[in-house]
Design a protein around this motif. Structure first.
Motif, PDB file in Angstrom:
ATOM      1  N   PRO A  68      -2.413  -0.174 -11.275  1.00 30.45           N
ATOM      2  CA  PRO A  68      -3.767  -0.728 -11.181  1.00 30.45           C
ATOM      3  C   PRO A  68      -4.462  -0.306  -9.883  1.00 30.45           C
ATOM      4  N   LEU A  69      -5.746  -0.057  -9.987  1.00 29.25           N
ATOM      5  CA  LEU A  69      -6.509   0.348  -8.816  1.00 29.25           C
ATOM      6  C   LEU A  69      -6.434  -0.706  -7.713  1.00 29.25           C
ATOM      7  N   SER A  70      -6.316  -1.969  -8.113  1.00 32.64           N
ATOM      8  CA  SER A  70      -6.245  -3.055  -7.135  1.00 32.64           C
ATOM      9  C   SER A  70      -4.977  -2.992  -6.289  1.00 32.64           C
ATOM     10  N   GLN A  71      -3.961  -2.257  -6.748  1.00 33.04           N
ATOM     11  CA  GLN A  71      -2.694  -2.162  -6.017  1.00 33.04           C
ATOM     12  C   GLN A  71      -2.591  -0.892  -5.191  1.00 33.04           C
ATOM     13  N   SER A  72      -3.610  -0.047  -5.233  1.00 36.44           N
ATOM     14  CA  SER A  72      -3.480   1.262  -4.585  1.00 36.44           C
ATOM     15  C   SER A  72      -3.249   1.153  -3.086  1.00 36.44           C
ATOM     16  N   GLY A  73      -3.787   0.130  -2.462  1.00 39.03           N
ATOM     17  CA  GLY A  73      -3.590  -0.022  -1.021  1.00 39.03           C
ATOM     18  C   GLY A  73      -2.131  -0.139  -0.639  1.00 39.03           C
ATOM     19  N   VAL A  74      -1.327  -0.746  -1.513  1.00 39.65           N
ATOM     20  CA  VAL A  74       0.106  -0.922  -1.251  1.00 39.65           C
ATOM     21  C   VAL A  74       0.925   0.176  -1.911  1.00 39.65           C
ATOM     22  N   TYR A  75       0.654   0.418  -3.182  1.00 38.64           N
ATOM     23  CA  TYR A  75       1.472   1.352  -3.963  1.00 38.64           C
ATOM     24  C   TYR A  75       1.300   2.805  -3.514  1.00 38.64           C
ATOM     25  N   ASP A  76       0.099   3.182  -3.065  1.00 43.15           N
ATOM     26  CA  ASP A  76      -0.116   4.563  -2.620  1.00 43.15           C
ATOM     27  C   ASP A  76       0.886   4.946  -1.530  1.00 43.15           C
ATOM     28  N   LYS A  77       0.948   4.134  -0.488  1.00 43.70           N
ATOM     29  CA  LYS A  77       1.785   4.467   0.659  1.00 43.70           C
ATOM     30  C   LYS A  77       3.264   4.527   0.281  1.00 43.70           C
ATOM     31  N   ALA A  78       3.739   3.508  -0.440  1.00 43.41           N
ATOM     32  CA  ALA A  78       5.151   3.482  -0.825  1.00 43.41           C
ATOM     33  C   ALA A  78       5.462   4.581  -1.837  1.00 43.41           C
ATOM     34  N   GLY A  79       4.563   4.768  -2.801  1.00 39.35           N
ATOM     35  CA  GLY A  79       4.793   5.789  -3.822  1.00 39.35           C
ATOM     36  C   GLY A  79       4.859   7.182  -3.240  1.00 39.35           C
TER      37      GLY A  79
END
Length: 386
Positions: A151-162
């Motif tokens: 979800p776009l709403s999670q990109s702030g967290v998931y981008d960095k870890a992913g």
């Protein structure tokens, strides 16, 4: 709106996820696991996401391999059937010439494709507009992609870890792709060589859909050197007649793409004589889902047989002496003539209007009458009788 804390993807957690995904990659590479387990392990570490691994040839617009996990079956099917080919992010991935890891919101934000069919009919209904991905460059426009959509709403967290996880598993995936490339080349070489075994009487060659010469027999190499009938430029094959070559190229593309075509023979004349070119797709082994070759499956190749029609008339001799010498029947002599023209047993059966089973029975009878044990020995005997 609930956002995960960055603490949930601290060093220990990221290291554990990376280790798990790397282990899945290695297991799939050596046949002790499935490629489905790789994107499944990736997506399970990020709630609300789906993971994917797929092989896409952008220039040929062909999906070679796909595994999408944690996704509704209807969306998986629609991706394979349609959306893989209208993905607006393809232009970005196709422009990359080396292994690249990136987050979509950094390089190609979802808002930039908000008016596309792909976004509105496929991504948005799944609520997975944002992504982190890796492209591993293959060969001739082919690429392997590893994706994590969320979800776009999670990109702030998931981008960095992913992104961090993709960087850590990069080496495992590159080794797998390199090994798959080597194994695929070996398989393609064996298949191409086998396609030429029964065709030593006339010029025979194996090419890919883009005309690239893969293998050729001695007669073909002599033909290339003569500059008559077929030419090789920059490793690719061309017919010397312009109109015939256009048909030749179109037929190769269709056969290599698995597209049905009725074209199987192309005849043309030059100042040096008349030529007939026969083409046929070469059957390839189908990799099992657990094989590393499922990631980079062998590419389709085409067998090309070139016959000098003037030489054909000279070498398709009467062979009447075979009746006296070995007691061959007229139908058996006719079969021998087809073999002398460089045809396989299957080709000869088609031209004579008989089944392949009948053709093989006929060949067995001829071998017995001529006291030969293999087709190669028979061909040598027949060549001496012409």
């Amino acid at each position: 709106m609930i956002r995960r804390s960055l603490d949930n993807y601290g060093e220990d957690h990221v290291a554990a996820i990376s280790s798990e995904v790397s282990a899945r990659i290695d297991a799939a590479t050596f046949g002790t696991g499935s490629w489905d387990e790789v994107p499944a392990a990736l997506s399970s570490a990020f709630p609300g996401s789906w993971g994917g691994v797929y092989n896409m040839n952008f220039p040929e617009n062909r999906l070679n391999f796909m595994s999408l996990q944690n996704m509704e079956p209807a969306f998986v099917k629609s991706f394979a059937d349609h959306f893989a080919y209208v993905n607006p992010w393809a232009a970005y991935w196709a422009s990359l010439k080396t292994t690249t890891i990136a987050a979509s919101e950094d390089v190609y934000p979802a808002r930039s494709i908000a008016k596309s069919e792909f976004y509105n009919d496929w991504l948005l209904p799944q609520n997975t507009e944002a992504a982190a991905g890796m492209k591993l460059v293959g060969e001739r426009g082919e690429a392997v992609h590893v994706l994590l959509h969320f979800p776009l709403s999670q990109s702030g967290v998931y981008d960095k870890a992913g992104l961090e996880i993709l960087h850590r598993i990069r080496g495992n995936f590159e080794r797998s792709v390199n090994l798959a490339r080597l194994l695929r080349t070996d398989v393609e070489t064996v298949v191409a060589d086998a396609a030429l075994v029964e065709r030593s009487r006339y010029a025979a060659l194996v090419v890919s859909g883009d005309r690239l010469l893969r293998e050729s027999n001695l007669m073909a190499e002599q033909l290339f050197s003569s500059g008559q009938g077929v030419a090789v430029r920059n490793g690719r094959c061309y017919l010397v007649d312009k109109d015939a070559d256009a048909r030749f190229g179109a037929t190769l593309e269709k056969l290599a793409a698995g597209t049905p075509t009725r074209a199987s023979r192309i005849a043309f004349r030059t100042a040096a004589g008349a030529w007939q070119v026969s083409v046929a797709a070469i059957p390839l082994p189908r990799p099992s889902p657990a094989s590393i070759l499922s990631l980079l499956p062998p590419r389709r190749m085409v067998l090309v047989l070139v016959v000098d029609l003037g030489l054909q008339r000279a070498e398709a001799a009467d062979l009447a002496s075979l009746s006296t010498l070995f007691g061959l029947t007229p139908s058996e002599i006719a079969f021998c003539k087809r073999l002398l023209l460089g045809e396989s047993v299957t080709d000869a059966a088609e031209h004579l209007g008989i089944t392949e089973g009948t053709a093989r029975t006929r060949l067995k009878a001829i071998l017995q009458k001529t006291s030969t044990s293999r087709q190669g020995q028979l061909m040598l005997l027949l060549s001496k009788a012409t």
